[in-house]
Scaffold this motif. Structure first.
Motif, PDB file in Angstrom:
ATOM      1  N   SER A 387     -50.493  -9.695  65.457  1.00  0.00           N
ATOM      2  CA  SER A 387     -50.743  -8.259  65.351  1.00  0.00           C
ATOM      3  C   SER A 387     -51.998  -7.979  64.540  1.00  0.00           C
ATOM      4  CB  SER A 387     -49.533  -7.548  64.723  1.00  0.00           C
ATOM      5  OG  SER A 387     -49.312  -8.019  63.392  1.00  0.00           O
ATOM      6  N   GLY A 388     -52.236  -8.789  63.523  1.00  0.00           N
ATOM      7  CA  GLY A 388     -53.458  -8.621  62.730  1.00  0.00           C
ATOM      8  C   GLY A 388     -54.695  -8.921  63.551  1.00  0.00           C
ATOM      9  N   ILE A 389     -54.618  -9.923  64.421  1.00  0.00           N
ATOM     10  CA  ILE A 389     -55.747 -10.261  65.300  1.00  0.00           C
ATOM     11  C   ILE A 389     -55.995  -9.139  66.304  1.00  0.00           C
ATOM     12  CG2 ILE A 389     -56.536 -11.842  67.108  1.00  0.00           C
ATOM     13  CD1 ILE A 389     -55.331 -14.121  65.578  1.00  0.00           C
ATOM     14  N   VAL A 390     -54.902  -8.549  66.826  1.00  0.00           N
ATOM     15  CA  VAL A 390     -55.039  -7.442  67.764  1.00  0.00           C
ATOM     16  C   VAL A 390     -55.761  -6.273  67.107  1.00  0.00           C
ATOM     17  CG1 VAL A 390     -53.779  -5.704  69.113  1.00  0.00           C
ATOM     18  CG2 VAL A 390     -53.019  -8.096  69.141  1.00  0.00           C
ATOM     19  N   ARG A 391     -55.423  -5.979  65.855  1.00  0.00           N
ATOM     20  CA  ARG A 391     -56.062  -4.862  65.155  1.00  0.00           C
ATOM     21  C   ARG A 391     -57.565  -5.090  65.001  1.00  0.00           C
ATOM     22  NH1 ARG A 391     -51.309  -4.945  62.037  1.00  0.00           N
ATOM     23  NH2 ARG A 391     -52.305  -6.241  60.448  1.00  0.00           N
ATOM     24  N   LEU A 392     -57.996  -6.353  64.819  1.00  0.00           N
ATOM     25  CA  LEU A 392     -59.422  -6.655  64.609  1.00  0.00           C
ATOM     26  C   LEU A 392     -60.184  -6.839  65.920  1.00  0.00           C
ATOM     27  CD1 LEU A 392     -59.192  -9.179  61.628  1.00  0.00           C
ATOM     28  CD2 LEU A 392     -59.968  -6.813  61.537  1.00  0.00           C
ATOM     29  N   LEU A 393     -59.523  -7.399  66.949  1.00  0.00           N
ATOM     30  CA  LEU A 393     -60.239  -7.768  68.164  1.00  0.00           C
ATOM     31  C   LEU A 393     -59.877  -6.943  69.388  1.00  0.00           C
ATOM     32  CD1 LEU A 393     -60.092 -11.692  67.938  1.00  0.00           C
ATOM     33  CD2 LEU A 393     -61.788 -10.130  66.971  1.00  0.00           C
ATOM     34  N   GLY A 394     -58.714  -6.290  69.355  1.00  0.00           N
ATOM     35  CA  GLY A 394     -58.271  -5.575  70.544  1.00  0.00           C
ATOM     36  C   GLY A 394     -57.383  -6.458  71.410  1.00  0.00           C
ATOM     37  N   ASP A 395     -56.683  -5.820  72.360  1.00  0.00           N
ATOM     38  CA  ASP A 395     -55.692  -6.537  73.170  1.00  0.00           C
ATOM     39  C   ASP A 395     -56.314  -7.618  74.047  1.00  0.00           C
ATOM     40  OD1 ASP A 395     -53.592  -5.048  72.152  1.00  0.00           O
ATOM     41  OD2 ASP A 395     -53.795  -3.468  73.652  1.00  0.00           O
ATOM     42  N   ARG A 396     -57.432  -7.305  74.727  1.00  0.00           N
ATOM     43  CA  ARG A 396     -57.993  -8.248  75.696  1.00  0.00           C
ATOM     44  C   ARG A 396     -58.454  -9.536  75.019  1.00  0.00           C
ATOM     45  NH1 ARG A 396     -63.065  -8.825  78.612  1.00  0.00           N
ATOM     46  NH2 ARG A 396     -63.993  -7.267  77.233  1.00  0.00           N
ATOM     47  N   ARG A 397     -59.150  -9.405  73.909  1.00  0.00           N
ATOM     48  CA  ARG A 397     -59.642 -10.605  73.206  1.00  0.00           C
ATOM     49  C   ARG A 397     -58.493 -11.347  72.532  1.00  0.00           C
ATOM     50  NH1 ARG A 397     -63.694  -6.758  72.433  1.00  0.00           N
ATOM     51  NH2 ARG A 397     -65.757  -7.404  73.195  1.00  0.00           N
ATOM     52  N   ALA A 398     -57.535 -10.590  72.018  1.00  0.00           N
ATOM     53  CA  ALA A 398     -56.385 -11.235  71.375  1.00  0.00           C
ATOM     54  C   ALA A 398     -55.583 -12.035  72.383  1.00  0.00           C
ATOM     55  CB  ALA A 398     -55.501 -10.186  70.707  1.00  0.00           C
ATOM     56  N   GLU A 399     -55.498 -11.525  73.622  1.00  0.00           N
ATOM     57  CA  GLU A 399     -54.769 -12.252  74.655  1.00  0.00           C
ATOM     58  C   GLU A 399     -55.449 -13.576  74.984  1.00  0.00           C
ATOM     59  OE1 GLU A 399     -53.293 -11.662  79.305  1.00  0.00           O
ATOM     60  OE2 GLU A 399     -54.286 -10.011  78.240  1.00  0.00           O
ATOM     61  N   ARG A 400     -56.800 -13.562  75.018  1.00  0.00           N
ATOM     62  CA  ARG A 400     -57.546 -14.785  75.358  1.00  0.00           C
ATOM     63  C   ARG A 400     -57.564 -15.783  74.189  1.00  0.00           C
ATOM     64  NH1 ARG A 400     -61.733 -15.930  78.967  1.00  0.00           N
ATOM     65  NH2 ARG A 400     -60.485 -14.596  80.331  1.00  0.00           N
ATOM     66  N   PHE A 401     -57.809 -15.293  72.984  1.00  0.00           N
ATOM     67  CA  PHE A 401     -58.058 -16.211  71.854  1.00  0.00           C
ATOM     68  C   PHE A 401     -56.977 -16.213  70.774  1.00  0.00           C
ATOM     69  CE2 PHE A 401     -62.347 -14.579  73.173  1.00  0.00           C
ATOM     70  CZ  PHE A 401     -62.781 -15.740  73.789  1.00  0.00           C
ATOM     71  N   GLY A 402     -56.040 -15.259  70.826  1.00  0.00           N
ATOM     72  CA  GLY A 402     -55.135 -15.041  69.705  1.00  0.00           C
ATOM     73  C   GLY A 402     -54.431 -16.275  69.193  1.00  0.00           C
ATOM     74  N   ASP A 403     -53.733 -16.995  70.063  1.00  0.00           N
ATOM     75  CA  ASP A 403     -52.964 -18.159  69.605  1.00  0.00           C
ATOM     76  C   ASP A 403     -53.870 -19.257  69.043  1.00  0.00           C
ATOM     77  OD1 ASP A 403     -50.590 -16.963  70.348  1.00  0.00           O
ATOM     78  OD2 ASP A 403     -50.596 -17.844  72.366  1.00  0.00           O
ATOM     79  N   ALA A 404     -54.987 -19.502  69.734  1.00  0.00           N
ATOM     80  CA  ALA A 404     -55.906 -20.548  69.262  1.00  0.00           C
ATOM     81  C   ALA A 404     -56.543 -20.157  67.935  1.00  0.00           C
ATOM     82  CB  ALA A 404     -56.984 -20.802  70.314  1.00  0.00           C
ATOM     83  N   PHE A 405     -56.911 -18.875  67.777  1.00  0.00           N
ATOM     84  CA  PHE A 405     -57.487 -18.413  66.511  1.00  0.00           C
ATOM     85  C   PHE A 405     -56.470 -18.524  65.386  1.00  0.00           C
ATOM     86  CE2 PHE A 405     -61.102 -15.409  68.144  1.00  0.00           C
ATOM     87  CZ  PHE A 405     -61.817 -16.533  68.535  1.00  0.00           C
TER      88      PHE A 405
END
Length: 413
Positions: A387-405
């Motif tokens: 959720s913190g990554i979504v707040r910084l990057l948005g849904d589309r980028r979080a979906e692509r990179f979230g778990d790896a980040f």
């Protein structure tokens, strides 16, 4: 000018005029004394020529030591002249050192510099008391071999450590304790080898390379000796009488002194261009730490005392280029702000992950990337969940990179 009565060794009192310095226009100068090494043979020749213009005998005396040579070298290296001019100045200093360390008649050496041939004068100190000499072919070949095996990238201090087998930390870092020349020069101690290297410069066998921070390079005159095609004679008296007095404390070690001079030259050029005092660019303490630690990246440069974010942005790359001899990688401004911090290395790992996943795990999806500012914010804030990554990057980028980040962000340190 000093005029007065002077006592000689045999007790006679002589009325004489002794000249110190330039601008003397008297015919009866009996002595010219140099309290330190002149700047060039041309200057020396002009200055001693002020003695004995009335045709009567006159004497000259020059006092110098290893510290004078180091001082002259640093003056050249800290100047703003181009590298080719500095190299020529070092060659002229070698010629002057050749006169100071001469094996025979000084008048022959002096006039020979100007292309004149002369017979021994019979009056100079070396004519009256010839120096003790020895066949130095073997030790000089050892020194030249150490220079060659280290790629002509080091000064006399490190080369002497190699020859004497001094296992320093720098020796271990570079693996030089494994060289065939390591420890083969036990016939002289450190002071003796310093005298050998000084005489090698006097014979113009080696010259400091300003582009390599004073590293010694062989001249063409040295190669026949290294190949065993020629020999060389050196003075033994100067080696035996190498000073045992306490050395003057230097700001840095002998190995780092040329780099410090180069850093000071860069600081001086920047200060003159900005019309500010040199310390406004960087203090001596900061330059000393740069010379001793030799940072190779802007991250390492940022950890030097006195290198804040603003100065790193303005001057970091320029001083790093002096140290490494190459232009550093051009970092994005957002990345440069993280230099020297844990967030900087975290940013680099996130960037690498993004490069792998920009087109998805299979490499065929539509490309998606984050901006440098977003990656920098992510590295600084280190969100703990998706959720913190979504707040910084948005849904589309979080979906692509979230778990790896998240996997990178959760790594320790």
């Amino acid at each position: 000018i000093v005029e007065g009565r002077f006592a000689t060794e045999d007790g006679l009192i002589v009325v004489a005029t002794i000249a110190f310095g330039m601008g003397v226009d008297k015919p009866d100068i009996r002595w010219v004394a140099h309290a330190d090494l002149p700047k060039s043979i041309e200057g020396y020749y002009q200055e001693i020529g002020r003695a004995g213009r009335d045709g009567a005998p006159a004497d000259t005396m020059t006092l110098y030591g290893p510290d004078d040579i180091r001082f002259r070298r640093s003056q050249i290296d800290e100047g703003l002249a181009p590298p080719e001019r500095k190299a020529a100045d070092h060659a002229r200093l070698n010629a002057l050192l050749g006169l100071a360390e001469a094996l025979g008649c000084r008048r022959q050496v002096l006039l020979g510099y100007f292309g004149e041939v002369a017979q021994p004068c019979g009056n100079c100190d070396l004519c009256q008391t010839p120096p003790e000499t020895f066949d130095a072919t073997t030790p000089v070949r050892k020194a030249l071999s150490a220079i060659l095996r280290t790629g002509e990238w080091f000064g006399a201090g490190h080369l002497i450590d190699i020859l004497t087998g001094n296992l320093t930390e720098k020796m271990r870092e570079r693996g030089h304790e494994t060289l065939p020349t390591f420890g083969i020069g036990t016939e002289f101690d450190t002071r003796g080898w310093q005298a050998v290297f000084r005489q090698m410069a006097a014979h113009d066998l080696v010259r400091p390379d300003p582009a390599r921070h004073g590293a010694l390079r062989m001249t063409e005159a040295a190669r026949p000796i290294l190949r065993g095609e020629a020999g060389i004679t050196l003075r033994h008296d100067t080696i035996k009488s190498a000073p045992r007095r306490p050395q003057v404390k230097m700001l840095v070690g002998e190995e780092d002194a040329p780099l410090l001079s180069a850093l000071k030259a860069k600081r001086r050029a920047l200060a003159e261009a900005a019309r500010v005092p040199a310390y406004v660019i960087f203090t001596d303490r900061t330059l000393i730490e740069m010379a001793e630690t030799r940072p190779e990246t802007l991250d390492q440069m940022a950890r030097i005392t006195g290198v804040g974010a603003t100065k790193l942005e303005k001057y970091g790359a320029q001083f790093l280029a002096v140290i490494t001899g190459a232009q550093p990688e051009d970092l994005h401004p957002a990345r440069r702000k993280l230099a020297g911090r844990d967030a900087g290395s975290l940013y680099d790992r996130l960037l690498a992950v993004q490069a792998d996943l920009a087109r998805g795990e299979g490499g065929i999806d539509k490309p998606v990337t984050c901006s440098s500012a977003q990656l920098a914010k992510l590295a600084e804030m280190r969100p703990a969940d998706l959720s913190g990554i979504v707040r910084l990057l948005g849904d589309r980028r979080a979906e692509r990179f979230g778990d790896a980040f998240l996997e990178v962000l959760r790594e320790p340190g």
